[in-house]
Design an enzyme around this catalytic site. Sequence first.
Site, PDB file in Angstrom:
ATOM      1  N   THR A 138       0.837  -1.193   0.000  1.00 51.54           N
ATOM      2  CA  THR A 138       0.000   0.000   0.000  1.00 51.54           C
ATOM      3  C   THR A 138       0.876   1.248   0.000  1.00 51.54           C
ATOM      4  OG1 THR A 138      -1.937   1.018   1.007  1.00 51.54           O
ATOM      5  CG2 THR A 138      -0.388  -0.025   2.525  1.00 51.54           C
ATOM      6  N   LYS A 157       3.395   1.358  -3.950  1.00 50.00           N
ATOM      7  CA  LYS A 157       2.825   0.619  -5.093  1.00 50.00           C
ATOM      8  C   LYS A 157       3.634   0.808  -6.377  1.00 50.00           C
ATOM      9  CE  LYS A 157      -1.916   0.542  -3.374  1.00 50.00           C
ATOM     10  NZ  LYS A 157      -3.318   0.879  -3.590  1.00 50.00           N
ATOM     11  N   ASN A 186      -0.246  -3.886  -6.201  1.00 44.71           N
ATOM     12  CA  ASN A 186      -0.645  -4.005  -4.793  1.00 44.71           C
ATOM     13  C   ASN A 186      -0.551  -5.436  -4.285  1.00 44.71           C
ATOM     14  OD1 ASN A 186      -2.888  -5.255  -5.899  1.00 44.71           O
ATOM     15  ND2 ASN A 186      -4.337  -4.248  -4.537  1.00 44.71           N
ATOM     16  N   ALA A 206      -5.779  12.334  -9.724  1.00 45.33           N
ATOM     17  CA  ALA A 206      -4.970  11.640 -10.738  1.00 45.33           C
ATOM     18  C   ALA A 206      -3.714  11.064 -10.088  1.00 45.33           C
ATOM     19  CB  ALA A 206      -4.603  12.610 -11.858  1.00 45.33           C
ATOM     20  N   ALA A 248      -4.119   6.241  -6.362  1.00 47.29           N
ATOM     21  CA  ALA A 248      -5.392   5.528  -6.218  1.00 47.29           C
ATOM     22  C   ALA A 248      -6.135   5.495  -7.556  1.00 47.29           C
ATOM     23  CB  ALA A 248      -6.250   6.205  -5.149  1.00 47.29           C
ATOM     24  N   ARG A 301      -6.318  18.848  -9.540  1.00 45.31           N
ATOM     25  CA  ARG A 301      -5.757  20.143  -9.160  1.00 45.31           C
ATOM     26  C   ARG A 301      -4.523  20.425 -10.007  1.00 45.31           C
ATOM     27  NH1 ARG A 301      -4.369  20.167  -2.882  1.00 45.31           N
ATOM     28  NH2 ARG A 301      -2.897  18.679  -3.730  1.00 45.31           N
ATOM     29  N   LYS A 322      -0.959  16.085 -14.353  1.00 48.45           N
ATOM     30  CA  LYS A 322      -1.012  14.666 -13.976  1.00 48.45           C
ATOM     31  C   LYS A 322      -2.211  13.976 -14.630  1.00 48.45           C
ATOM     32  CE  LYS A 322      -0.221  13.666  -9.521  1.00 48.45           C
ATOM     33  NZ  LYS A 322      -0.239  13.987  -8.059  1.00 48.45           N
TER      34      LYS A 322
HETATM   35  P1  ATR Z   1      -3.075   8.375  -3.576  1.00 49.59           P
HETATM   36  O1  ATR Z   1      -2.084   7.268  -3.758  1.00 49.59           O
HETATM   37  O2  ATR Z   1      -3.945   8.258  -2.366  1.00 49.59           O
HETATM   38  O3  ATR Z   1      -3.868   8.640  -4.824  1.00 49.59           O
HETATM   39  P2  ATR Z   1      -1.479  10.641  -4.267  1.00 49.59           P
HETATM   40  O4  ATR Z   1      -0.818   9.869  -5.366  1.00 49.59           O
HETATM   41  O5  ATR Z   1      -0.657  11.551  -3.421  1.00 49.59           O
HETATM   42  O6  ATR Z   1      -2.195   9.683  -3.260  1.00 49.59           O
HETATM   43  O7  ATR Z   1      -2.691  11.469  -4.935  1.00 49.59           O
HETATM   44  C1  ATR Z   1      -3.540  12.288  -4.196  1.00 49.59           C
HETATM   45  C2  ATR Z   1      -4.585  12.886  -5.141  1.00 49.59           C
HETATM   46  O8  ATR Z   1      -5.492  13.695  -4.375  1.00 49.59           O
HETATM   47  C3  ATR Z   1      -3.980  13.799  -6.198  1.00 49.59           C
HETATM   48  O9  ATR Z   1      -4.778  13.718  -7.358  1.00 49.59           O
HETATM   49  C4  ATR Z   1      -4.104  15.168  -5.535  1.00 49.59           C
HETATM   50  O10 ATR Z   1      -4.112  16.254  -6.422  1.00 49.59           O
HETATM   51  P3  ATR Z   1      -2.702  16.840  -6.971  1.00 49.59           P
HETATM   52  O11 ATR Z   1      -2.182  15.845  -7.945  1.00 49.59           O
HETATM   53  O12 ATR Z   1      -3.069  18.122  -7.596  1.00 49.59           O
HETATM   54  O13 ATR Z   1      -1.825  16.989  -5.747  1.00 49.59           O
HETATM   55  C5  ATR Z   1      -5.457  15.020  -4.882  1.00 49.59           C
HETATM   56  N1  ATR Z   1      -5.665  15.957  -3.768  1.00 49.59           N
HETATM   57  C6  ATR Z   1      -5.092  15.907  -2.540  1.00 49.59           C
HETATM   58  N2  ATR Z   1      -5.554  16.911  -1.759  1.00 49.59           N
HETATM   59  C7  ATR Z   1      -6.447  17.610  -2.518  1.00 49.59           C
HETATM   60  C8  ATR Z   1      -7.278  18.751  -2.295  1.00 49.59           C
HETATM   61  N3  ATR Z   1      -7.283  19.381  -1.111  1.00 49.59           N
HETATM   62  N4  ATR Z   1      -8.076  19.176  -3.308  1.00 49.59           N
HETATM   63  C9  ATR Z   1      -8.074  18.547  -4.505  1.00 49.59           C
HETATM   64  N5  ATR Z   1      -7.319  17.455  -4.774  1.00 49.59           N
HETATM   65  C10 ATR Z   1      -6.519  16.994  -3.805  1.00 49.59           C
END
Ligand code: ATR
Length: 277
Positions: A61, A65, A86, A128, A131, A152, A156
């Site tokens: 996890t 990954k 995973n 993106a 997950a 955001r 990505k």
């Molecule tokens: P995970 O493995 O859980 O997907 P990650 O790879 O760090 O973790 O991805 C987190 C996702 O949540 C990303 O798409 C992130 O957006 P950014 O790529 O712009 O960082 C998004 N995310 C996290 N906090 C956010 C927020 N407050 N508002 C909008 N998107 C958010």
Amino acid sequence: MSKYAVLGNPVSHSKSPLIHSMFAEQTDQVMSYLAISVEENEFEDFVRNFFAGGGGGLNVTVPFKGRAFTLAASCSDRAQLAQAVNTLFLDDNGDIRGDNTDGVGLVTDLKLNNKVTISGQRVLILGAGGAVRGIMAALVYEHAATITIVNRTVSKAELLVEEMQSMASIEAMSYEMLQDAASNGRNFDLIINGTSSSLQGEMPKLDAKLIAPGCCCYDLMYSATDTLFVQWAKQEGASLSIDGLGMLVEQAAEAFVVFRGVRPNTASVMENLRKQS
Ligand code: ATR
């Protein structure tokens, strides 16, 4: 006794040991399954030593990954598409093989457990990151009519689109573009929250007009009380508002099949977990 574990950092909150022990009891498998927190710089050595010492299989996890994908000598197609792994196990030659059961976990929870159709539907995905990578291939294989990825950091989302565009009708957007689309009457049949924003107690601002009649809103995250996204979906009248507990159990079941060759019953495990949370 065959040894299994989930590796992450942090991992102490993981429900995987509980889920796999319920599966093992149900199917009379003699095995142990631990949650092990691995230091960032020790992941590869840990995995190799685990298998060299007779370990049966591993789940992986956050944040490993991507590294599990790189480490595996070979991968399933779905892991290849996700570029994330995973589930790790040894193939017939004794080499480490990677699989990704996240996408099939989501699809099973949507289709079988919640009777949600994916084929021909207009799907909106928020986020993106890792997950979302894990579920993209499964959604593509299910023939969603269109897939819109909003992030955001738009670059990505654009990268994911580039990787998948030969296989699906797929587009990337910013949240501003999504708002414009909603104002122009665009809506979706399935909205999936793949952001980790609820972990920070926030979520992207979304227009209720994005929710089409009959829409299912699905949060890849879960918590004992409704996630912010599930709260939003319920408030705004989505037909179905579901958190990711079902996906968690279904992806574990799929990994259990890879590990033990036996398919456990997931409904009773989900019921138990809901009672405990
Ligand atoms: P995970 O493995 O859980 O997907 P990650 O790879 O760090 O973790 O991805 C987190 C996702 O949540 C990303 O798409 C992130 O957006 P950014 O790529 O712009 O960082 C998004 N995310 C996290 N906090 C956010 C927020 N407050 N508002 C909008 N998107 C958010």
